[in-house]
Design an enzyme around this catalytic site. Sequence first.
Site, short mmCIF file in Angstrom:
data_model
loop_
_atom_site.label_atom_id
_atom_site.label_comp_id
_atom_site.label_asym_id
_atom_site.label_seq_id
_atom_site.Cartn_x
_atom_site.Cartn_y
_atom_site.Cartn_z
N ASP A 1 -12.49 2.32 -1.14
CA ASP A 1 -11.18 2.72 -1.67
C ASP A 1 -11.31 3.96 -2.55
O ASP A 1 -10.32 4.59 -2.90
CB ASP A 1 -10.58 1.59 -2.52
CG ASP A 1 -9.46 0.87 -1.78
OD1 ASP A 1 -8.90 1.47 -0.84
OD2 ASP A 1 -9.15 -0.28 -2.14
N LYS B 1 -5.95 -4.36 8.12
CA LYS B 1 -7.22 -3.66 7.91
C LYS B 1 -8.32 -4.29 8.76
O LYS B 1 -9.10 -3.59 9.41
CB LYS B 1 -7.59 -3.67 6.42
CG LYS B 1 -6.71 -2.72 5.63
CD LYS B 1 -6.77 -2.90 4.13
CE LYS B 1 -5.74 -1.97 3.46
NZ LYS B 1 -5.63 -2.17 2.02
N GLN C 1 -8.24 -5.97 -2.51
CA GLN C 1 -6.81 -5.67 -2.33
C GLN C 1 -6.06 -5.83 -3.66
O GLN C 1 -6.15 -6.88 -4.30
CB GLN C 1 -6.22 -6.61 -1.26
CG GLN C 1 -4.79 -6.30 -0.91
CD GLN C 1 -4.61 -4.95 -0.20
OE1 GLN C 1 -5.36 -4.61 0.70
NE2 GLN C 1 -3.64 -4.16 -0.64
#
Length: 313
Positions: free
Chosen positions: A120, A53, A97
């Site tokens: 997200d 990422k 994460q």
Amino acid sequence: MSARILNGNEIRDQIRKEVAADMVELRGIGIRPGLAVILAGNNPASELYTRNKVKSCESLGIHSERLVLPETVSTEELLDRVAELNSRDEIDGILVQLPLPSQVDSKKVLLAVDPQKDVDGFHPMNIGNLVTQRPGLIPCTPAGILEILKRSNITIAGQRAVVVGRSDIVGKPVSLLLMHRNATVTVCHSRTKDLPAVCREGDILIACLGKTAMITGEYVKPGATVIDVGINQLKTRDEVERYFPGDAKRMQEFETKGSTLIGDVDPVTVRPIAGAITPVPGGVGPLTIAMLMANTVRAARLRHVQTQTPVEM
Ligand code: NDP
């Protein structure tokens, strides 16, 4: 006849080009989008995902930071870090994460992320925005699935879509996105009765159940579009031979790495029946990071430019 392959890498490249153009425009008005990725613990897959990422940000000129916290991190410590990132103006996106270490209250941590920075799209406020079709941030994998369908000219409106899986991350949001694009959506799960018959109703079948190659030809309507979201590993030679017979490239990969990836869809029995299918790897996976980049740029735009233009959901 074998199904048309929907190439996720090509679509990812198109989206990255668009994000790069957005970056030029934002830089022109003095804005450099920034993403912070929080990694807690030593999960090797998470480590790889977070590195990828950050690398993707760097290649697009997005400012990025990777915060690595120990396996023993507490919920309070994580909440402090999130609060600090929430208050920093140069950070537009915060990604925590998952999975977090077991002692951490993951829901509490995700709830603490400023919804405007929730790239997200997991915060209940963004989920609410998605449900009610308001501007907001959409979870990356479902958003990527929609891009694959749209850019491959697959008709959604009026079609029957069957989604196998009801997770907050994939199944539920992709069902909403399909419904908002006027598909008639059926959502299946582990308690669905006669799953193959329900799946065979789908002109579009989304497999996001996390079970190695469980969706076989018996589950697929002839000509259907099959989107394979699953990421599973084959670790024995027998399995590789069974699912990829005669595929020398796969076998070579297996010999080198000791494993190869497969989705939730059985390529052997489904490809001859489906009209179109996403491969694994190279289907949905590449879109997930591309949509994270797009969300980070969108978050920067929403925060700094204050545009109220509705985002298509
Ligand atoms: P979850 O485990 O959170 O959810 C799985 C869902 O599938 C649940 O709703 C479960 O039902 C349902 N399910 C499980 N077994 C069956 C079965 N035998 N029959 C019918 N339904 C079943 O998974 P995620 O949504 O997080 O991920 C799904 C897959 O997608 C995984 O393989 C994951 O690795 C992959 N993934 C890929 C991404 C990418 O970028 N390509 C990104 C995110 C995930 P119930 O609710 O009843 O338990």
